[in-house]
Write a protein that holds these residues in place. Sequence first.
Motif: not given
Length: 759
Positions: A679-684, A708-712
């Motif tokens: 649910n949360t995807v971060g890309v560098a 991850h499923d949770e942002l935090l």
Amino acid sequence: MYFCVNFIGSDMNIRKRVSIFLLLLCPISFLFGQETRKSRPTVGVVLSGGGAKGFAHIGALKVLEEAGIPIDYIAGTSMGAIVGGLYAIGYDAHTIDSLVKKQNWRLLLSDDVNRENLPFSLKENQEGYILSLPYELKIKERKGKVYLPPGMISGQNIYSLFQDLTIGYQDTLDFNHLPIPFACVAADSRSGKEFVFREGILSEAMRASMAIPGVFSPVEKDSMLLIDGGIINNFPVDVVREMGADIVIGVIFPPDKRNGEKNRGTVLEVIDQIDLFLIGQEKRKRNIADTDILITPDLHPYNTMDFENSAIDSILQRGEQAAREKWEDLMALKKKLAISESVDLREKIENPYITIDSLEIRDIRFEGLERIEEADLKKRLDLKKNKITRKDLETFTSRIFASGLFTKVFYRLEGESPFDLIFTVQEKDFRTLDLGIRFDTNDMAAILAHTPLRVNASGGSRLDATIRLSRNPYFILNYSIDNGLFYKGGISGKMSRNDVKIYDRGESLYNLDFLRSSLNFNFSEFYLRNMKLHVGAEIDHFYFMTRLRVNADGESVNFTLKNKMYVNYSFNGVYDNLNSRNFPASGHYFSFKYALHTDNFYQMNGNAPLNILDMRFLKPIRLSDKLFVTPELSVRTIFNANDSIPLLYENLAGGQYNGHYVPQQIALPGTRGMELLKNTVGVAQANVRYHFTQTRGIYANLNFTLHHDELLKLLEGQSFFGGSIGYFYNSIIGPIAFELGYSGLSRVLVPFISVGYYF
């Protein structure tokens, strides 16, 4: 003594008699000056055409200046006309050298607009179309016709440059009255005859002389249609003789047989050999034989289209070298002119407009307006105390052209300072068909076509249609209302067919073939310089024609995906001042989008609406003239997530381009295709690009992804690396790229080839 006696008296009498004396003295001085020139043989310089090879003229002129050879007349064709015209109004060789080296020739020899001058609404669609064809459509008669344009390039950018460089000489002039008498040659395609510019508008003469047939649009003048003079008289020695030259120094480029073989069958061969057309062959031979000092630079392997800085440097040096080989002939000429070797008889030409930056304006007028209000255009011109800098004038001209309402926008300054600033515009005939082509290994061949269906320029509204024909085609109908500089609204509909594969660690998970129909309502869109804020709503409908799921054992099984309509609301903003979409070297980009997704206007499957936040930031960094790095950060997170998230609104990452198959797609170079993430995807990411030349280079894309499923708890999530290396060439039809990628997500080597602008 006579004058002394008569000057005694009242101040009034003295002033009168001094004035009469000076008036009588002027013709005597003029005749004395003429006699000085006629007391020696006159020298004419002839500069031939040759595209980029014409930069060699500048090197040759440097040597003539160093030798102290006076130039009484100058004539040229094509690039020779450009260099000669500037030289005639006071630009010396070193100044012209600096000018040509600082120009973006790729931009000048196109109708593209600097991205910073585009209206924000056009920035994302600046590139894609490579050809615009006028057409005629008569619905009642069921007739239609598409016309070929007069040239691939209208010449807007190059003519604007000529206008800037000839400030102070923009009125209709007798070229014999320029600081150095000048002439240049064009050809009338209607009569097949040579036309010699000896008077007129200097910038127009230069532009007509270089109008290569099929490449640049011809120049209409009176009843003539003027094209590149190289077809008839590429080395106009006869013209400079008629002007009065007793001795002729000429610079010409002999045919390069080695380049001819290399470029055989290409447009470069045609352009390189333009002066060898039968119609101009005999005149060329006679003019060469009639030249007293002939300078012939060897420019192999360079051709007429080598406008890159490295090539320009070499061509300039070759021109200088070839002229130095004639040094003894130049010294013999000085002796013939009865000039000491240490004496320089060249007259210093003072042109204050070469260095002046700020222009004082008395009045502004527009010529050629029919549907568009002059007051609307004047509002966009920011005059401060009736003054404008040359840079601001160039920017304003470019922005008016970039509005898409005109096919040409040129200015001229009449009179002396303070000037009358007159813009000549040609309103666009919106019956045009814009075409783009592309090929890549994912979607194969694709064609993009666009046409305005209706335009109300005064009311600020327009209706456009766009279609893409490919493996994943779409059709867009857009109606927009543009109320001034800061506000835009409207409605658009899009229908697309998507053949999508979704992978799981490189293995096929879903094969989907569906129709997507969307209706977007743009309630308000505000612009402020490089920033856009948008509030809108969307009705989204999915119709699945094929729904195929591949299980863990590799067997294909059907599964349920509902044909369903969704109602979505969004608020998004963008800040974008990148100088290029494909190869940015400066600027910033930041975007955010907050969206609510529902299936009944306020809920998703009986629960709270789906909340999605999407953000992206990138910043190109110039490490040197050839090395650039562009770091990028992006994140997409789904709030109120539950098991009922529609598949096509989930986080899908992979592929080459953001939003290619579905709007939320996050590009990850090196992956085999789209992968379904949590649910949360971060890309560098980072793109490292090295240019061998302005148009060729290599690059590497590196990316690191967390999900991850949770942002935090994102930093605790699963991670993987990926990337690709490749070679690019920025061609006339768009970027050409070859790359090979690998990702820890797909775990396979992925080749990718693309030709043309992305759309």
